[in-house]
Motif scaffolding. Structure first.
Motif, PDB file in Angstrom:
ATOM      1  N   MET A 238       0.847  -1.177   0.000  1.00 52.11           N
ATOM      2  CA  MET A 238       0.000   0.000   0.000  1.00 52.11           C
ATOM      3  C   MET A 238       0.891   1.238   0.000  1.00 52.11           C
ATOM      4  SD  MET A 238      -2.851   1.089   2.821  1.00 52.11           S
ATOM      5  CE  MET A 238      -3.823  -0.365   2.562  1.00 52.11           C
ATOM      6  N   ASN A 239       0.706   2.103  -0.979  1.00 52.90           N
ATOM      7  CA  ASN A 239       1.544   3.283  -1.046  1.00 52.90           C
ATOM      8  C   ASN A 239       0.764   4.572  -0.850  1.00 52.90           C
ATOM      9  OD1 ASN A 239       0.155   3.292  -3.403  1.00 52.90           O
ATOM     10  ND2 ASN A 239       1.919   3.276  -4.742  1.00 52.90           N
ATOM     11  N   ARG A 240      -0.505   4.455  -0.602  1.00 55.42           N
ATOM     12  CA  ARG A 240      -1.353   5.616  -0.362  1.00 55.42           C
ATOM     13  C   ARG A 240      -2.139   5.400   0.920  1.00 55.42           C
ATOM     14  NH1 ARG A 240      -3.181   8.226  -5.451  1.00 55.42           N
ATOM     15  NH2 ARG A 240      -5.235   8.411  -4.520  1.00 55.42           N
ATOM     16  N   TYR A 241      -2.596   6.477   1.500  1.00 56.49           N
ATOM     17  CA  TYR A 241      -3.508   6.364   2.621  1.00 56.49           C
ATOM     18  C   TYR A 241      -4.857   5.883   2.088  1.00 56.49           C
ATOM     19  CZ  TYR A 241      -0.590   8.740   6.098  1.00 56.49           C
ATOM     20  OH  TYR A 241       0.383   9.064   6.986  1.00 56.49           O
TER      21      TYR A 241
ATOM     22  N   VAL B 188     -17.196   6.406  10.879  1.00 50.80           N
ATOM     23  CA  VAL B 188     -16.279   6.893   9.858  1.00 50.80           C
ATOM     24  C   VAL B 188     -15.912   8.319  10.212  1.00 50.80           C
ATOM     25  CG1 VAL B 188     -16.998   5.393   7.973  1.00 50.80           C
ATOM     26  CG2 VAL B 188     -18.226   7.520   8.356  1.00 50.80           C
ATOM     27  N   PRO B 189     -14.768   8.779   9.787  1.00 52.85           N
ATOM     28  CA  PRO B 189     -13.845   8.095   8.892  1.00 52.85           C
ATOM     29  C   PRO B 189     -13.052   7.013   9.621  1.00 52.85           C
ATOM     30  CG  PRO B 189     -12.862  10.158   9.596  1.00 52.85           C
ATOM     31  CD  PRO B 189     -14.262  10.115  10.169  1.00 52.85           C
ATOM     32  N   GLN B 190     -12.571   6.061   8.856  1.00 51.39           N
ATOM     33  CA  GLN B 190     -11.576   5.087   9.313  1.00 51.39           C
ATOM     34  C   GLN B 190     -10.421   5.221   8.332  1.00 51.39           C
ATOM     35  OE1 GLN B 190     -11.445   3.313  12.103  1.00 51.39           O
ATOM     36  NE2 GLN B 190     -13.432   4.147  12.704  1.00 51.39           N
ATOM     37  N   ILE B 191      -9.219   5.374   8.878  1.00 53.18           N
ATOM     38  CA  ILE B 191      -8.060   5.734   8.063  1.00 53.18           C
ATOM     39  C   ILE B 191      -6.908   4.775   8.299  1.00 53.18           C
ATOM     40  CG2 ILE B 191      -6.417   7.598   7.538  1.00 53.18           C
ATOM     41  CD1 ILE B 191      -8.636   9.443   8.986  1.00 53.18           C
ATOM     42  N   TRP B 192      -6.257   4.370   7.198  1.00 53.70           N
ATOM     43  CA  TRP B 192      -5.044   3.559   7.224  1.00 53.70           C
ATOM     44  C   TRP B 192      -3.942   4.362   6.547  1.00 53.70           C
ATOM     45  CZ3 TRP B 192      -9.732   1.485   7.543  1.00 53.70           C
ATOM     46  CH2 TRP B 192      -9.915   0.348   8.334  1.00 53.70           C
TER      47      TRP B 192
ATOM     48  N   GLU C  36      -1.169   0.534   8.203  1.00 54.09           N
ATOM     49  CA  GLU C  36      -1.425   0.565   9.640  1.00 54.09           C
ATOM     50  C   GLU C  36      -2.687   1.382   9.912  1.00 54.09           C
ATOM     51  OE1 GLU C  36       3.300   0.665  10.870  1.00 54.09           O
ATOM     52  OE2 GLU C  36       2.247   2.542  10.495  1.00 54.09           O
ATOM     53  N   HIS C  37      -3.587   0.819  10.695  1.00 54.59           N
ATOM     54  CA  HIS C  37      -4.823   1.516  11.015  1.00 54.59           C
ATOM     55  C   HIS C  37      -4.517   2.684  11.951  1.00 54.59           C
ATOM     56  CE1 HIS C  37      -8.714   2.041  13.219  1.00 54.59           C
ATOM     57  NE2 HIS C  37      -9.084   2.182  11.968  1.00 54.59           N
ATOM     58  N   ILE C  38      -4.979   3.862  11.578  1.00 59.32           N
ATOM     59  CA  ILE C  38      -4.785   5.053  12.403  1.00 59.32           C
ATOM     60  C   ILE C  38      -6.010   5.293  13.272  1.00 59.32           C
ATOM     61  CG2 ILE C  38      -4.529   7.564  12.347  1.00 59.32           C
ATOM     62  CD1 ILE C  38      -2.838   7.149   9.789  1.00 59.32           C
ATOM     63  N   GLY C  39      -7.195   5.208  12.693  1.00 63.91           N
ATOM     64  CA  GLY C  39      -8.432   5.498  13.413  1.00 63.91           C
ATOM     65  C   GLY C  39      -9.215   6.538  12.666  1.00 63.91           C
ATOM     66  N   GLY C  40      -9.821   7.455  13.411  1.00 62.59           N
ATOM     67  CA  GLY C  40     -10.633   8.500  12.813  1.00 62.59           C
ATOM     68  C   GLY C  40      -9.877   9.816  12.689  1.00 62.59           C
TER      69      GLY C  40
ATOM     70  N   GLN D  21      -3.586  13.387  15.829  1.00 62.09           N
ATOM     71  CA  GLN D  21      -2.562  13.006  16.813  1.00 62.09           C
ATOM     72  C   GLN D  21      -1.381  12.301  16.140  1.00 62.09           C
ATOM     73  OE1 GLN D  21      -2.329  13.886  20.060  1.00 62.09           O
ATOM     74  NE2 GLN D  21      -4.086  15.155  19.511  1.00 62.09           N
ATOM     75  N   PHE D  22      -1.677  11.480  15.151  1.00 60.46           N
ATOM     76  CA  PHE D  22      -0.630  10.798  14.390  1.00 60.46           C
ATOM     77  C   PHE D  22       0.275  11.820  13.708  1.00 60.46           C
ATOM     78  CE2 PHE D  22       0.764   8.841  10.335  1.00 60.46           C
ATOM     79  CZ  PHE D  22       1.488   7.760  10.839  1.00 60.46           C
ATOM     80  N   PHE D  23      -0.327  12.846  13.109  1.00 67.44           N
ATOM     81  CA  PHE D  23       0.461  13.895  12.456  1.00 67.44           C
ATOM     82  C   PHE D  23       1.307  14.666  13.467  1.00 67.44           C
ATOM     83  CE2 PHE D  23      -1.997  14.731   8.237  1.00 67.44           C
ATOM     84  CZ  PHE D  23      -1.689  13.441   7.830  1.00 67.44           C
ATOM     85  N   ILE D  24       0.761  14.947  14.649  1.00 75.31           N
ATOM     86  CA  ILE D  24       1.518  15.649  15.689  1.00 75.31           C
ATOM     87  C   ILE D  24       2.748  14.834  16.071  1.00 75.31           C
ATOM     88  CG2 ILE D  24       1.494  16.368  18.116  1.00 75.31           C
ATOM     89  CD1 ILE D  24      -1.483  17.186  17.630  1.00 75.31           C
TER      90      ILE D  24
END
Length: 84
Positions: A1-4, A51-55, A60-64, A70-73
């Motif tokens: 997977m190369n895209r979100y 939703v949203p649900q994001i990988w 890797e599952h990030i969540g909403g 928080q992942f970006f921070i």
């Protein structure tokens, strides 16, 4: 997977915010609408109720939306908040 990958539904405020956040960082993504029964079944079968649900690009599952922020921070923004 190369895209979100982001699972969304129509008229979902947090879905739109998550897409805007990804776009602000020039991150490409595949949007999977719950209008498609296959995508809806995937989320239901895996216990996701919102939703949203994001990988991320590594699958890797990030969540909403809040978890994406928080992942970006922690990663892209190196511990700093960013206003959009």
């Amino acid at each position: 997977m190369n895209r979100y990958v982001i699972y969304t539904s129509d008229k979902c405020t947090y879905c739109n915010k998550a897409k805007k956040l990804l776009q602000s960082e020039d991150i490409s993504y595949d949007e999977r609408s719950l209008n498609n029964e296959v995508y809806k079944k995937f989320l239901v079968d895996n216990g996701y109720k919102t939703v949203p649900q994001i990988w991320n690009h590594r699958g890797e599952h990030i969540g909403g939306y809040s978890e994406l922020r928080q992942f970006f921070i922690r990663t892209i923004w190196e511990g700093k908040e960013k206003d959009l």
